[in-house]
Design a protein around this motif. Structure first.
Motif, PDB file in Angstrom:
ATOM      1  N   GLY A 128     -75.357 -28.829  58.297  1.00  0.00           N
ATOM      2  CA  GLY A 128     -75.345 -27.399  58.047  1.00  0.00           C
ATOM      3  C   GLY A 128     -74.112 -26.663  58.541  1.00  0.00           C
ATOM      4  O   GLY A 128     -74.039 -25.446  58.466  1.00  0.00           O
ATOM      5  N   LYS A 129     -73.107 -27.391  59.018  1.00  0.00           N
ATOM      6  CA  LYS A 129     -71.930 -26.751  59.616  1.00  0.00           C
ATOM      7  C   LYS A 129     -70.749 -26.585  58.671  1.00  0.00           C
ATOM      8  O   LYS A 129     -69.806 -25.866  58.983  1.00  0.00           O
ATOM      9  CB  LYS A 129     -71.480 -27.554  60.836  1.00  0.00           C
ATOM     10  N   TRP A 130     -70.764 -27.243  57.512  1.00  0.00           N
ATOM     11  CA  TRP A 130     -69.611 -27.266  56.619  1.00  0.00           C
ATOM     12  C   TRP A 130     -70.035 -27.044  55.184  1.00  0.00           C
ATOM     13  O   TRP A 130     -71.157 -27.364  54.802  1.00  0.00           O
ATOM     14  CB  TRP A 130     -68.881 -28.611  56.721  1.00  0.00           C
ATOM     15  N   ILE A 131     -69.104 -26.527  54.377  1.00  0.00           N
ATOM     16  CA  ILE A 131     -69.312 -26.394  52.939  1.00  0.00           C
ATOM     17  C   ILE A 131     -68.126 -27.062  52.248  1.00  0.00           C
ATOM     18  O   ILE A 131     -66.966 -26.733  52.534  1.00  0.00           O
ATOM     19  CB  ILE A 131     -69.389 -24.922  52.496  1.00  0.00           C
ATOM     20  N   ALA A 132     -68.402 -28.014  51.375  1.00  0.00           N
ATOM     21  CA  ALA A 132     -67.367 -28.635  50.537  1.00  0.00           C
ATOM     22  C   ALA A 132     -67.428 -27.948  49.178  1.00  0.00           C
ATOM     23  O   ALA A 132     -68.498 -27.522  48.730  1.00  0.00           O
ATOM     24  CB  ALA A 132     -67.616 -30.131  50.386  1.00  0.00           C
ATOM     25  N   PHE A 133     -66.276 -27.832  48.513  1.00  0.00           N
ATOM     26  CA  PHE A 133     -66.234 -27.179  47.217  1.00  0.00           C
ATOM     27  C   PHE A 133     -64.918 -27.484  46.507  1.00  0.00           C
ATOM     28  O   PHE A 133     -63.976 -27.998  47.109  1.00  0.00           O
ATOM     29  CB  PHE A 133     -66.408 -25.660  47.351  1.00  0.00           C
ATOM     30  N   LYS A 134     -64.874 -27.166  45.212  1.00  0.00           N
ATOM     31  CA  LYS A 134     -63.633 -27.232  44.442  1.00  0.00           C
ATOM     32  C   LYS A 134     -63.029 -25.830  44.450  1.00  0.00           C
ATOM     33  O   LYS A 134     -63.735 -24.845  44.253  1.00  0.00           O
ATOM     34  CB  LYS A 134     -63.898 -27.708  43.021  1.00  0.00           C
ATOM     35  N   HIS A 135     -61.741 -25.758  44.706  1.00  0.00           N
ATOM     36  CA  HIS A 135     -61.028 -24.490  44.872  1.00  0.00           C
ATOM     37  C   HIS A 135     -59.866 -24.460  43.880  1.00  0.00           C
ATOM     38  O   HIS A 135     -58.970 -25.289  43.968  1.00  0.00           O
ATOM     39  CB  HIS A 135     -60.519 -24.444  46.325  1.00  0.00           C
ATOM     40  N   SER A 136     -59.921 -23.556  42.926  1.00  0.00           N
ATOM     41  CA  SER A 136     -58.883 -23.498  41.893  1.00  0.00           C
ATOM     42  C   SER A 136     -58.181 -22.150  41.899  1.00  0.00           C
ATOM     43  O   SER A 136     -58.800 -21.121  42.169  1.00  0.00           O
ATOM     44  CB  SER A 136     -59.496 -23.707  40.499  1.00  0.00           C
ATOM     45  N   ARG A 137     -56.893 -22.194  41.613  1.00  0.00           N
ATOM     46  CA  ARG A 137     -56.153 -20.945  41.456  1.00  0.00           C
ATOM     47  C   ARG A 137     -55.150 -21.104  40.322  1.00  0.00           C
ATOM     48  O   ARG A 137     -54.625 -22.190  40.077  1.00  0.00           O
ATOM     49  CB  ARG A 137     -55.476 -20.522  42.741  1.00  0.00           C
ATOM     50  N   SER A 138     -54.894 -20.012  39.650  1.00  0.00           N
ATOM     51  CA  SER A 138     -53.945 -20.012  38.542  1.00  0.00           C
ATOM     52  C   SER A 138     -52.525 -20.026  39.080  1.00  0.00           C
ATOM     53  O   SER A 138     -52.241 -19.495  40.151  1.00  0.00           O
ATOM     54  CB  SER A 138     -54.144 -18.765  37.677  1.00  0.00           C
ATOM     55  N   THR A 139     -51.629 -20.640  38.321  1.00  0.00           N
ATOM     56  CA  THR A 139     -50.206 -20.609  38.651  1.00  0.00           C
ATOM     57  C   THR A 139     -49.467 -19.977  37.482  1.00  0.00           C
ATOM     58  O   THR A 139     -49.923 -20.032  36.334  1.00  0.00           O
ATOM     59  CB  THR A 139     -49.653 -22.022  38.915  1.00  0.00           C
TER      60      THR A 139
END
Length: 178
Positions: A27-38
């Motif tokens: 319960g201490k961490w969150i994994a995720f996909k992180h996207s940003r436009s270039t």
């Protein structure tokens, strides 16, 4: 959201697109996909950069583990001890990545991912057995067929074993139960 009070808690302000959050078993961490436009110097859209990332569940800065091309990260899971993640890194058509397709392990603190099971044909989202000794996934290892089955390997990538006698061509989601 605080489960006891129902109060919503704001934990990030990325101003980018984040998806597929998964809370660690402790319960201490969150994994995720992180996207940003270039964007190109002239301001035109150049594409997007996606990272596999981890952040504290209470909020804070994300730790970008590895950059991945758009859809090359095809499912992931936390280890039962919340110390690392496993993921299916599979090159999609048109991808410029040079990694070997397969299931990888990466420490939640970062570092280089380790290939634990090479899978040239592709496979589905890996998941740990509750005690962390085995990993299950759906796929068709070693060109077994064009239809998917459910398979198991030990946590180090050995001992390939087919778990299902039926073949499936659809997307499967499943969980290990003790």
């Amino acid at each position: 959201m605080d489960i006891e009070t129902g109060e919503k808690v704001f934990i990030s302000q990325f101003r980018v697109f984040s998806s597929e959050p998964m809370v660690s078993p402790d319960g201490k961490w969150i994994a995720f996909k992180h996207s940003r436009s270039t964007f190109n110097p002239n301001g035109t859209y150049a594409g997007s950069i996606t990272h596999f990332a981890v952040m504290p569940a209470v909020g804070g800065s994300p730790r970008f583990l590895i950059p991945v091309e758009s859809n090359d990260l095809a499912g992931y899971a936390w280890s039962p001890d919340s110390e690392h993640l496993i993921f299916n890194w599979h090159k999609q058509s048109g991808s410029s990545d040079t990694h070997t397709n397969g299931i990888y392990r990466i420490d939640r603190q970062g570092g280089n991912p380790t290939l634990i099971f090479a899978e040239p044909e592709g496979n589905g989202a890996p998941i740990y057995y509750a005690n962390g000794t085995h990993i299950a996934f759906h796929g068709h290892p070693a060109g077994e067929s064009t239809q998917f089955g459910i398979w198991s390997i030990d946590a180090n990538g050995g001992g390939l074993q087919r778990l299902s006698n039926n073949q499936y061509n659809g997307f499967l989601q499943f969980i290990w139960e003790p």
